[in-house]
Design an enzyme around this catalytic site. Structure first.
Site, mmCIF file in Angstrom:
data_model
loop_
_atom_site.group_PDB
_atom_site.id
_atom_site.type_symbol
_atom_site.label_atom_id
_atom_site.label_comp_id
_atom_site.label_asym_id
_atom_site.label_seq_id
_atom_site.Cartn_x
_atom_site.Cartn_y
_atom_site.Cartn_z
ATOM 1 C CG HIS A 109 -6.114 -2.962 1.650
ATOM 2 N ND1 HIS A 109 -5.262 -2.950 0.714
ATOM 3 C CD2 HIS A 109 -5.859 -3.661 2.661
ATOM 4 C CE1 HIS A 109 -4.100 -3.469 0.949
ATOM 5 N NE2 HIS A 109 -4.453 -4.195 2.190
ATOM 6 C CG ASP A 141 0.030 -4.820 1.243
ATOM 7 O OD1 ASP A 141 0.456 -5.268 2.055
ATOM 8 O OD2 ASP A 141 -1.337 -4.990 0.816
#
Length: 463
Positions: A273, A324
């Protein structure tokens, strides 16, 4: 014959015409060369050949949870309210559920253009938080799913010890994740032979700075280096503004800055991220050699924020793509979301183009493959000698692609098709895993997935 002739192939340096790919029985490319025409009887690709896309960040079990939180549960929903619901769903997950969900997910990934995956595996124990008789039970379920589907695999067992910065005690929803540093290193020793046996790579995932105290982070990284000094290390970092604020309150530093000052961050590391960095962190993070692990559809789904892609690239930063939470399982969709998020943020078009590659889809694909390979710790960096024969063949007869030049076919695949509909075949280590857009286990794996999800939903509704 271990060969494939491509009228158009996307090589690390760009598009090439009339390319013959050859590989050995280990699935490693031995020749990538020009050929005027295919040899008699040699297989010919049905369309442009692309390097397989590595998926650098996956929580497999969350695929069964996708779509189940798209309603307002409180006045202002956020990542943190989503996480509470996710913990509740994960509480009753068993080994058979894990394997069924992951098998379908990995077949989906292959059908969608991913040829490998990094599994960030943090559910370790039984529903009561006690270790299984075989401590590696859930990790082994994921390895079996990867082997059955044929996807390339990097296993990243997660170290998780605290609920917040400063070593706050874990909460009830985290009981299945918690283990000591010594326990983690024993688990890695146990898993190493199993990974080696199926050509998978083993690494480590300190979950986040909020979940792993400084001493544990240092000891775990040192222990991993004793097992495999080149093993990949992945960490969630700076995903949420609350995480940044809490880190500053705890340490006086932002998360990425703290990590760079206190850990040996280098090209082995993947900063998953890394959404919320200041200008100095973008520069220092990029120059460390670490990969930024971008998960555009999940970051959009959770309302995380937008990564400053141009700043990272300006400093030469490597990056790759992950799915994810699997709100979307589609390599082209992640490329599209990455580009569109930048267009919305900067009110410009074609942000992802580069000086070397004016076609956005081409530039992004090549960069994502390089960064994803680095984060995976495997030789999957594209169509080049010495790399694995992982590749995707687009269907030139698909309506959105018909009659176009190869760079425009890739652009149409990413920006103008249904994304998966333009994929014809997918190969991993020189073995065909998807034909005519379908994995051999598609129907069987889908049925098992639906059954596992239904059982988990029923158990979660029970009093």
């Amino acid at each position: 014959m271990n060969t494939l002739f491509a009228a158009d192939a996307l090589l690390p340096g760009g598009w090439a015409k009339n390319v013959l790919l050859s590989w050995n029985d280990a699935g490693q490319l031995t020749q990538v060369q020009s050929a005027a025409q295919p040899a008699a009887g040699a297989p010919v690709a049905n369309g442009p050949v692309l390097p397989g896309m590595p998926n650098l960040h996956s929580h497999a079990f969350q695929r069964a949870f996708a779509g189940l939180t798209e309603y307002r549960a409180q006045q202002q929903d956020s990542f943190w309210s989503w996480r509470t619901l996710m913990y509740r769903f994960a509480a009753r997950l068993g080994p058979q559920h894990m394997e069924a969900i992951a098998t379908w997910l990995y077949a989906e990934m292959l059908e969608a253009g991913y040829t490998s995956v990094c599994e960030f595996q943090y559910v370790h124990h039984d529903a009561d938080g006690r270790p299984y008789a075989d401590d590696a039970t859930l990790s082994l379920a994921l390895l079996r799913a990867a082997r059955k589907t044929g996807i390339g695999f990097t296993l990243l067992p997660v170290l998780y010890q605290a609920s917040g910065f400063g070593g706050l005690p874990p909460n009830e929803g985290q009981r299945r994740f918690i283990r000591s540093t010594d326990s983690m290193l024993r688990l890695l020793d146990t898993l190493k032979p199993a990974c080696d046996a199926q050509g998978a790579r083993l690494g480590l995932a300190p979950h986040s700075l909020r979940a792993v105290p400084p001493d544990a982070l240092r000891e775990a990284v040192a222990g991993l280096e004793a097992i495999d000094p080149s093993a990949p290390i992945h960490i969630h970092i700076a995903e949420q503004t609350k995480e940044v604020d809490d880190c500053v309150a705890w340490s006086g530093q932002r998360p990425v800055a703290w990590l760079l000052d206190h850990a040996p961050v280098d090209a082995r590391w993947c900063l998953v991220h890394a959404t919320h960095m200041d200008a100095t962190e973008y520069e220092r993070g990029a120059k460390s050699g670490a990969v930024a692990g971008l998960c555009p559809t999940t970051e959009a789904n959770l309302g995380d924020g937008i990564f400053d892609f141009s700043a990272w690239r300006h400093h030469g930063g490597a990056w790759g793509l992950g799915s994810d939470s699997h709100a979307t399982v589609n390599a082209a969709e992640e490329l599209l979301m990455l580009e569109y998020s930048q267009r919305l943020a900067w009110r410009q078009r074609n942000v992802g183009a580069s000086a070397a590659q004016p076609h956005v889809a081409t530039a992004l694909t090549l960069e994502a493959v390089r960064g994803g390979a680095q984060a995976s710790g495997r030789a999957i960096g594209g169509l080049a000698v010495g790399q694995q024969a992982d590749f995707v063949v687009l269907d030139a007869a698909q309506l959105a692609l018909q009659g176009l030049a190869a760079p425009d076919m890739l652009s149409a695949h990413v920006f103008a098709s249904h994304r998966t509909s333009a994929i014809d075949t997918v190969w991993v280590s020189g073995q065909p895993r998807v034909a005519a857009g379908r994995h051999a286990l598609h129907n069987e794996a889908a049925a098992a997935f639906v059954a596992a999800r239904s059982q988990l939903l029923q158990e979660n509704r029970a009093p």
